[in-house]
Design a protein around this motif. Structure first.
Motif, PDB file in Angstrom:
ATOM      1  N   TRP A   1       0.847  -1.277  -0.048  1.00 24.94           N
ATOM      2  CA  TRP A   1      -0.034  -0.008  -0.020  1.00 24.94           C
ATOM      3  C   TRP A   1       1.120   1.199  -0.015  1.00 24.94           C
ATOM      4  CZ3 TRP A   1      -4.717   1.235  -0.927  1.00 24.94           C
ATOM      5  CH2 TRP A   1      -5.510   2.468  -0.460  1.00 24.94           C
ATOM      6  N   PHE A   2       1.968   1.159   1.033  1.00 25.20           N
ATOM      7  CA  PHE A   2       2.775   2.514   1.075  1.00 25.20           C
ATOM      8  C   PHE A   2       3.814   2.511  -0.260  1.00 25.20           C
ATOM      9  CE2 PHE A   2       1.669   2.099   5.531  1.00 25.20           C
ATOM     10  CZ  PHE A   2       1.370   3.477   5.753  1.00 25.20           C
ATOM     11  N   LEU A   3       4.261   1.429  -0.830  1.00 24.62           N
ATOM     12  CA  LEU A   3       4.833   1.585  -2.082  1.00 24.62           C
ATOM     13  C   LEU A   3       4.205   1.914  -3.357  1.00 24.62           C
ATOM     14  CD1 LEU A   3       7.095  -1.788  -1.676  1.00 24.62           C
ATOM     15  CD2 LEU A   3       7.802   0.723  -1.499  1.00 24.62           C
ATOM     16  N   ALA A   4       2.948   1.507  -3.364  1.00 26.43           N
ATOM     17  CA  ALA A   4       2.062   1.892  -4.482  1.00 26.43           C
ATOM     18  C   ALA A   4       1.666   3.262  -4.379  1.00 26.43           C
ATOM     19  CB  ALA A   4       0.908   0.995  -4.362  1.00 26.43           C
ATOM     20  N   GLY A   5       1.442   3.928  -3.162  1.00 29.96           N
ATOM     21  CA  GLY A   5       1.266   5.267  -2.891  1.00 29.96           C
ATOM     22  C   GLY A   5       2.352   5.928  -3.551  1.00 29.96           C
ATOM     23  N   ARG A   6       3.476   5.586  -2.959  1.00 27.92           N
ATOM     24  CA  ARG A   6       4.744   6.438  -3.527  1.00 27.92           C
ATOM     25  C   ARG A   6       4.993   6.496  -4.869  1.00 27.92           C
ATOM     26  NH1 ARG A   6       9.149   8.524  -0.871  1.00 27.92           N
ATOM     27  NH2 ARG A   6      10.929   8.678  -1.791  1.00 27.92           N
ATOM     28  N   MET A   7       4.925   5.314  -5.559  1.00 27.90           N
ATOM     29  CA  MET A   7       5.035   5.074  -6.888  1.00 27.90           C
ATOM     30  C   MET A   7       4.090   5.853  -7.738  1.00 27.90           C
ATOM     31  SD  MET A   7       7.866   3.325  -7.132  1.00 27.90           S
ATOM     32  CE  MET A   7       7.864   3.136  -9.153  1.00 27.90           C
ATOM     33  N   LEU A   8       2.921   6.018  -7.247  1.00 31.40           N
ATOM     34  CA  LEU A   8       1.690   6.680  -8.023  1.00 31.40           C
ATOM     35  C   LEU A   8       1.456   8.069  -7.476  1.00 31.40           C
ATOM     36  CD1 LEU A   8      -1.181   3.631  -8.048  1.00 31.40           C
ATOM     37  CD2 LEU A   8       0.559   4.455  -9.738  1.00 31.40           C
ATOM     38  N   SER A   9       2.470   8.731  -6.701  1.00 27.23           N
ATOM     39  CA  SER A   9       2.399  10.177  -6.391  1.00 27.23           C
ATOM     40  C   SER A   9       2.388  10.996  -7.589  1.00 27.23           C
ATOM     41  CB  SER A   9       3.071  10.553  -5.324  1.00 27.23           C
ATOM     42  OG  SER A   9       4.376  10.293  -5.607  1.00 27.23           O
ATOM     43  N   PRO A  10       3.134  10.883  -8.514  1.00 22.97           N
ATOM     44  CA  PRO A  10       3.117  11.648  -9.818  1.00 22.97           C
ATOM     45  C   PRO A  10       2.020  11.788 -10.505  1.00 22.97           C
ATOM     46  CG  PRO A  10       5.412  10.688  -9.383  1.00 22.97           C
ATOM     47  CD  PRO A  10       4.371   9.827  -8.483  1.00 22.97           C
ATOM     48  N   LEU A  11       1.388  10.572 -10.539  1.00 24.85           N
ATOM     49  CA  LEU A  11       0.224  10.358 -11.310  1.00 24.85           C
ATOM     50  C   LEU A  11      -1.194  11.130 -10.805  1.00 24.85           C
ATOM     51  CD1 LEU A  11      -0.930   8.842 -13.892  1.00 24.85           C
ATOM     52  CD2 LEU A  11      -1.565   7.004 -12.349  1.00 24.85           C
ATOM     53  N   THR A  12      -0.995  11.180  -9.302  1.00 23.94           N
ATOM     54  CA  THR A  12      -2.166  12.208  -8.704  1.00 23.94           C
ATOM     55  C   THR A  12      -1.783  13.393  -9.096  1.00 23.94           C
ATOM     56  OG1 THR A  12      -2.205  10.373  -6.906  1.00 23.94           O
ATOM     57  CG2 THR A  12      -2.957  12.672  -6.452  1.00 23.94           C
ATOM     58  N   ARG A  13      -0.581  13.989  -9.231  1.00 23.62           N
ATOM     59  CA  ARG A  13      -0.361  15.387  -9.628  1.00 23.62           C
ATOM     60  C   ARG A  13      -0.804  15.700 -10.954  1.00 23.62           C
ATOM     61  NH1 ARG A  13       5.399  18.116  -8.184  1.00 23.62           N
ATOM     62  NH2 ARG A  13       4.941  20.381  -9.011  1.00 23.62           N
ATOM     63  N   ILE A  14      -0.421  14.698 -11.616  1.00 24.26           N
ATOM     64  CA  ILE A  14      -0.734  14.813 -13.023  1.00 24.26           C
ATOM     65  C   ILE A  14      -2.465  14.773 -13.208  1.00 24.26           C
ATOM     66  CG2 ILE A  14      -0.776  13.776 -15.413  1.00 24.26           C
ATOM     67  CD1 ILE A  14       1.964  12.636 -14.727  1.00 24.26           C
ATOM     68  N   THR A  15      -2.954  13.987 -12.488  1.00 20.37           N
ATOM     69  CA  THR A  15      -4.559  14.000 -12.640  1.00 20.37           C
ATOM     70  C   THR A  15      -5.158  15.395 -12.128  1.00 20.37           C
ATOM     71  OG1 THR A  15      -4.481  11.570 -12.159  1.00 20.37           O
ATOM     72  CG2 THR A  15      -6.766  12.881 -11.763  1.00 20.37           C
ATOM     73  N   ASP A  16      -4.464  15.905 -10.939  1.00 18.89           N
ATOM     74  CA  ASP A  16      -5.013  17.171 -10.572  1.00 18.89           C
ATOM     75  C   ASP A  16      -4.673  18.329 -11.615  1.00 18.89           C
ATOM     76  OD1 ASP A  16      -5.569  16.015  -8.321  1.00 18.89           O
ATOM     77  OD2 ASP A  16      -3.798  16.666  -7.252  1.00 18.89           O
ATOM     78  N   ALA A  17      -3.641  18.141 -12.347  1.00 18.95           N
ATOM     79  CA  ALA A  17      -3.249  19.203 -13.389  1.00 18.95           C
ATOM     80  C   ALA A  17      -4.438  19.127 -14.736  1.00 18.95           C
ATOM     81  CB  ALA A  17      -1.788  19.022 -13.928  1.00 18.95           C
ATOM     82  N   ILE A  18      -4.667  17.958 -14.866  1.00 26.44           N
ATOM     83  CA  ILE A  18      -5.805  17.862 -15.983  1.00 26.44           C
ATOM     84  C   ILE A  18      -7.221  18.218 -15.483  1.00 26.44           C
ATOM     85  CG2 ILE A  18      -6.991  16.046 -17.224  1.00 26.44           C
ATOM     86  CD1 ILE A  18      -4.602  14.321 -17.231  1.00 26.44           C
TER      87      ILE A  18
END
Length: 365
Positions: A87-104
């Motif tokens: 869970w923590f590893l996936a959250g760390r790996m996907l944090s850039p994707l969250t930032r990209i989604t917010d920008a979209i």
């Protein structure tokens, strides 16, 4: 597009990590079971030579009956460890994707000035963020250009309509006024409005690339354009010269003829008051076709050149006083036609004054 709700990517990655850890643990325990317990003779713990530790020592005196509860406890621990760690590893790996989604989502609210600017070294997520930032920059520039174009087009179209309204008001308030002069002026204003509308439609057609491509000889188009505009050149005291061999290109004959005509017309209109020259030359270099239109004229400041291809820009902004007055879309249409044909347009000021325009288009092999 409507989709049924599903598991998040983070939860999927977490389950994948946990499942992999569980599989690895199961294989490890199965290996221990197969090689250390199943080969133990009945009734005793398998002993080997003195220099090798006995299975009893390795297993701490456990037999097969005691191994199963321990294996279950180990598997339970591995499951919890895999879920939490995944869970923590996936959250760390996907944090850039969250930032990209917010920008979209921000861009979807018409805030095109927002950029992701994802820090760190290059990887798949950062390449995606950089590509999205570049797309946002292009969209912002395109939207700004469209807004500016719409405002300028509205202003240009309003001018002949307002002039027509003023002439009609004068005629209504003064019934004894000469109607011949009124009709002549209304005809000129209406002609200008029609020319502007046709230019806008041509510009839209070029931008949409809705035309059929065929083999075209630029040298023939140059000759046709110069013959059509020869009376205008003679009236203004401008000498027209055309040269060049067969120059094949691929594109729309109508649009390329309009491009050539606009370039020659622009060179004639923005020339010296008397004694000016316009030279039109075509040539082929391998798989590239070149059209050169060189004209004399007044010196052009370098900072003016990038704006000449913008809609409703008229170069030196000289006053238009004749029937060949431009609508400010000549070079804008040329630029759109060249871009629609995957070509390049270069504007180079001449040291002695005037302009050199070079169009490079894909030719036939």
């Amino acid at each position: 597009m409507d989709r049924r709700p599903g598991l998040s990517v983070r939860l999927k990655l977490t389950l994948s990590y946990a499942g992999f850890v569980m599989l690895a643990g199961a294989l490890l325990l199965a290996a221990v079971w197969a090689f250390l317990l199943r080969r133990t003779p009945a009734g005793r713990i398998w002993e080997i030579t003195d220099w090798w530790p006995s299975p009893q020592l390795l297993l701490g005196g456990w037999g097969p009956a005691a191994f199963v509860p321990a294996a279950v406890a180990v598997m339970a621990f591995l499951l919890v460890f895999g879920l939490v760690g995944g869970w923590f590893l996936a959250g760390r790996m996907l944090s850039p994707l969250t930032r990209i989604t917010d920008a979209i989502r921000t861009a979807a609210t018409r805030s095109l000035s927002h950029r992701i600017r994802l820090p760190g070294r290059s990887d798949e997520f950062r390449e995606l963020a950089d590509a999205f930032d570049a797309m946002l920059a292009q969209l912002e520039a395109h939207v700004a250009e469209q807004r500016r174009f719409a405002a300028n087009a509205s202003h240009e179209l309003r001018t002949p309509l307002a002039t027509t309204q003023a002439l009609l008001d004068v005629a209504r308030n003064d019934p004894g006024r000469d109607t011949g002069e009124l009709v002549e002026r209304l005809h000129a204003v209406n002609t200008r409005a029609i020319d502007l509308t046709e230019a806008l439609l041509l510009l839209s057609r070029a931008d949409q690339r809705s035309f059929t491509r065929e083999s075209v000889d630029l040298s023939l188009l140059a000759e046709e354009a110069t013959e059509t505009l020869l009376p205008l050149a003679e009236k203004r005291g401008v000498t027209l010269e055309t040269s060049g061999d067969v120059t094949p290109a691929i594109g729309s004959q109508a649009l390329l003829l309009q491009m050539t005509t606009n370039l020659v017309h622009n060179a004639i209109v923005h020339n010296l008051p008397a004694g000016g020259t316009v030279t039109v030359h075509t040539e082929a270099h391998g798989d590239t076709s070149v059209l050169r239109v060189e004209s004399t004229g007044s010196p052009l400041p370098p900072e003016l050149l990038p704006t000449l291809t913008e809609p409703f820009r008229r170069g030196t902004e000289r006053v238009r006083t004749d029937e060949h007055a431009a609508v400010g879309l000549g070079l804008a249409i040329v630029h759109s036609i060249v871009r629609a044909h995957d070509g390049t347009l270069d504007l180079v000021p001449r040291p002695a004054g005037g302009l050199l325009v070079m169009v490079r288009l894909p030719g036939t092999p």
